[in-house]
Design a protein around this motif. Structure first.
Motif, mmCIF file in Angstrom:
data_model
loop_
_atom_site.group_PDB
_atom_site.id
_atom_site.type_symbol
_atom_site.label_atom_id
_atom_site.label_comp_id
_atom_site.label_asym_id
_atom_site.label_seq_id
_atom_site.Cartn_x
_atom_site.Cartn_y
_atom_site.Cartn_z
ATOM 1 N N GLU A 17 0.892 -1.227 -0.074
ATOM 2 C CA GLU A 17 -0.106 0.148 -0.009
ATOM 3 C C GLU A 17 0.959 1.070 -0.027
ATOM 4 O OE1 GLU A 17 -3.339 0.279 2.255
ATOM 5 O OE2 GLU A 17 -3.577 -2.023 2.344
ATOM 6 N N THR A 18 0.486 2.163 -1.005
ATOM 7 C CA THR A 18 1.383 3.243 -0.962
ATOM 8 C C THR A 18 0.591 4.670 -1.598
ATOM 9 O OG1 THR A 18 3.222 4.165 -2.120
ATOM 10 C CG2 THR A 18 1.994 2.540 -3.388
ATOM 11 N N ASP A 19 1.209 5.534 -1.206
ATOM 12 C CA ASP A 19 0.786 7.024 -2.071
ATOM 13 C C ASP A 19 0.660 6.979 -3.387
ATOM 14 O OD1 ASP A 19 0.327 7.939 0.618
ATOM 15 O OD2 ASP A 19 2.022 9.148 0.754
ATOM 16 N N ALA A 20 1.726 6.682 -4.049
ATOM 17 C CA ALA A 20 1.783 6.674 -5.382
ATOM 18 C C ALA A 20 2.646 5.642 -5.975
ATOM 19 C CB ALA A 20 2.694 8.043 -5.882
ATOM 20 N N VAL A 21 2.326 5.001 -7.159
ATOM 21 C CA VAL A 21 3.163 4.174 -8.049
ATOM 22 C C VAL A 21 3.347 4.845 -9.337
ATOM 23 C CG1 VAL A 21 3.095 1.995 -9.358
ATOM 24 C CG2 VAL A 21 2.012 1.972 -6.856
ATOM 25 N N ILE A 22 4.674 4.769 -9.831
ATOM 26 C CA ILE A 22 5.273 5.239 -10.832
ATOM 27 C C ILE A 22 5.545 4.301 -11.752
ATOM 28 C CG2 ILE A 22 6.796 6.772 -12.081
ATOM 29 C CD1 ILE A 22 7.133 8.391 -9.278
ATOM 30 N N ILE A 23 5.096 4.184 -12.807
ATOM 31 C CA ILE A 23 5.315 3.256 -13.875
ATOM 32 C C ILE A 23 6.171 3.473 -14.849
ATOM 33 C CG2 ILE A 23 4.018 1.889 -15.800
ATOM 34 C CD1 ILE A 23 1.515 1.892 -14.420
#
Ligand SMILES: Cc1cc2nc3c(=O)[nH]c(=O)nc-3n(C[C@H](O)[C@H](O)[C@H](O)COP(=O)(O)OP(=O)(O)OC[C@H]3O[C@@H](n4cnc5c(N)ncnc54)[C@H](O)[C@@H]3O)c2cc1C
Length: 352
Positions: A17-23
């Motif tokens: 679980e996180t604030d942001a995922v960068i692809i």
């Protein structure tokens, strides 16, 4: 910086679980870590490549770039290394060698992402910095190869131990073929390196080491081509190799073809986001896609006047982060601050 030195997430014990995922860990994905970090948003970064830097590190690491503001000349690898240094204070977690295959919205408005490596993420915002798409290995033109992919034919090596005690055939003449020859020789039961010419494009010291191993009889070096695959079900058993001396049937447990990479849009097309000729249309205020909370920055996006330049992606990352803040911290006000004069930003950067 070597990818080995990067913080990585371990195992697969439930969703991350996180604030942001960068692809995408290209230059724009990397700078997004910085801009999100300044507004207290922690990010996980996922890339199919086994190293950060995207096109800069994969396609032109040694070539000079002349249009990065403030850096009159910088190579593709050097800008990657400098970005890695710049984002270090924000402790992003890297998941390299993994492709994001699935992206869907959850009932609570967060997003679930799944990778081909079996990791699941639940994130408040998603930043697509996928450039020209995912780098995909070129498949050799061998009849029936698809049946063996993932069981006996591998385009990358996730765990070296999986090849312990195996008869391994590596095909190719670049850095990947040479690096894996040197890496796998100690664990493989036998290792053959096959290349169509006796001329290798890889780093000279790797070529030298490989030739030493061949001279010592620790690996076999063959000049020629695979012409046929033999096996049953999804298990490869042997290949036919054509060399100057004639044809030979070689017993093989694992075939590793390293024929380079091409860029394909890949799974992005399946995520239900509006696309325009393989690019993601965004607004120029937030760089948000047709889906609230999913942003697209860098080469993958499109808007009137878009220039596929690294500096455009950097600007887009800054504005994206302001908009992402409103989703991650609803109701909280974000103060505009300069890194030069803000002690709170300097604290985050670890410079005070
Ligand atoms: C030869 C060459 C020279 C160039 N020279 C310049 C120059 O002088 N100045 C300039 O400004 N620009 C230059 N460019 C363009 C510049 O490299 C790009 O604009 C820049 O790399 C875009 O960065 P990005 O982060 O958006 O995408 P990329 O660098 O393409 O990185 C995207 C990353 O996303 C990953 N990815 C995609 N889909 C997925 C997925 N589903 N799951 C996991 N990972 C995924 C890819 O593997 C890739 O690593 C040049 C390009 C080339 C090819």
């Amino acid at each position: 910086m070597s990818s080995e030195a990067l913080p990585r997430a371990n195992g697969n014990d439930g969703p991350i679980e996180t604030d942001a995922v960068i692809i995408g860990a290209g230059p724009v994905g990397l700078f997004a870590v910085f801009e999100l970090g300044l507004v207290d948003i922690k990010a996980h970064v996922i890339d199919i490549l086994d190293k950060p830097g995207g096109q800069c590190a994969e396609l032109y690491p040694g070539k000079p770039i002349y249009d990065i503001p403030g850096l009159p000349i910088v190579s593709g690898q050097e800008i990657t290394d400098r970005l890695m240094q710049q984002i270090k204070p924000f402790g992003a977690t890297f998941h390299l060698g993994e492709r994001v295959d699935e992206l869907e919205r959850l009932p609570d408005q967060r997003f679930r992402l799944k990778t081909d490596g079996g990791k699941t993420f639940v994130s408040k915002v998603v930043v697509i910095a996928a450039g020209g798409g995912s780098f995909t290995p070129k498949r050799p033109p061998l009849a029936g190869i698809e049946a063996f992919e993932g069981t006996s034919v591998f385009y990358s090596v996730r765990r070296r131990e999986d090849l312990r005690g195996k008869a391994v055939l590596i095909v190719g003449g670049g850095d990947s073929a040479l690096d894996w020859t040197l890496n796998l020789q100690p664990v493989a039961e036998s290792l053959t390196l096959l290349h169509r010419r006796d001329d290798f494009r890889g780093a000279p010291h790797s070529v030298e080491k490989m030739r030493e191993l061949a001279a010592q009889g620790k690996i076999r070096l063959l000049i020629g081509q695979v012409t046929e695959l033999h096996g049953s079900g999804n298990r490869l058993e042997a290949v036919t190799v054509k060399t100057k001396e004639g044809e030979e049937r070689l017993a093989v447990d694992a075939l590793l073809p390293f024929f380079g990479l091409t860029m394909k849009l890949g799974p992005v097309a399946n995520w239900g986001i509006n696309l325009n000729e393989n690019l993601i249309p965004v607004d120029t205020e937030k760089f948000q896609t047709s889906e609230n909370g999913i942003f697209a920055i860098g080469d993958i996006n499109w808007y009137p006047g878009k220039l596929k330049l690294i500096l455009s992606g950097f600007h887009e990352a800054a504005l994206m982060a302001q908009a992402a803040y409103k989703i991650v911290y609803p109701g909280k006000k974000l103060l505009f601050q300069y890194t030069t004069s803000s002690s709170s930003l300097q604290k985050k950067l670890g410079v005070t």
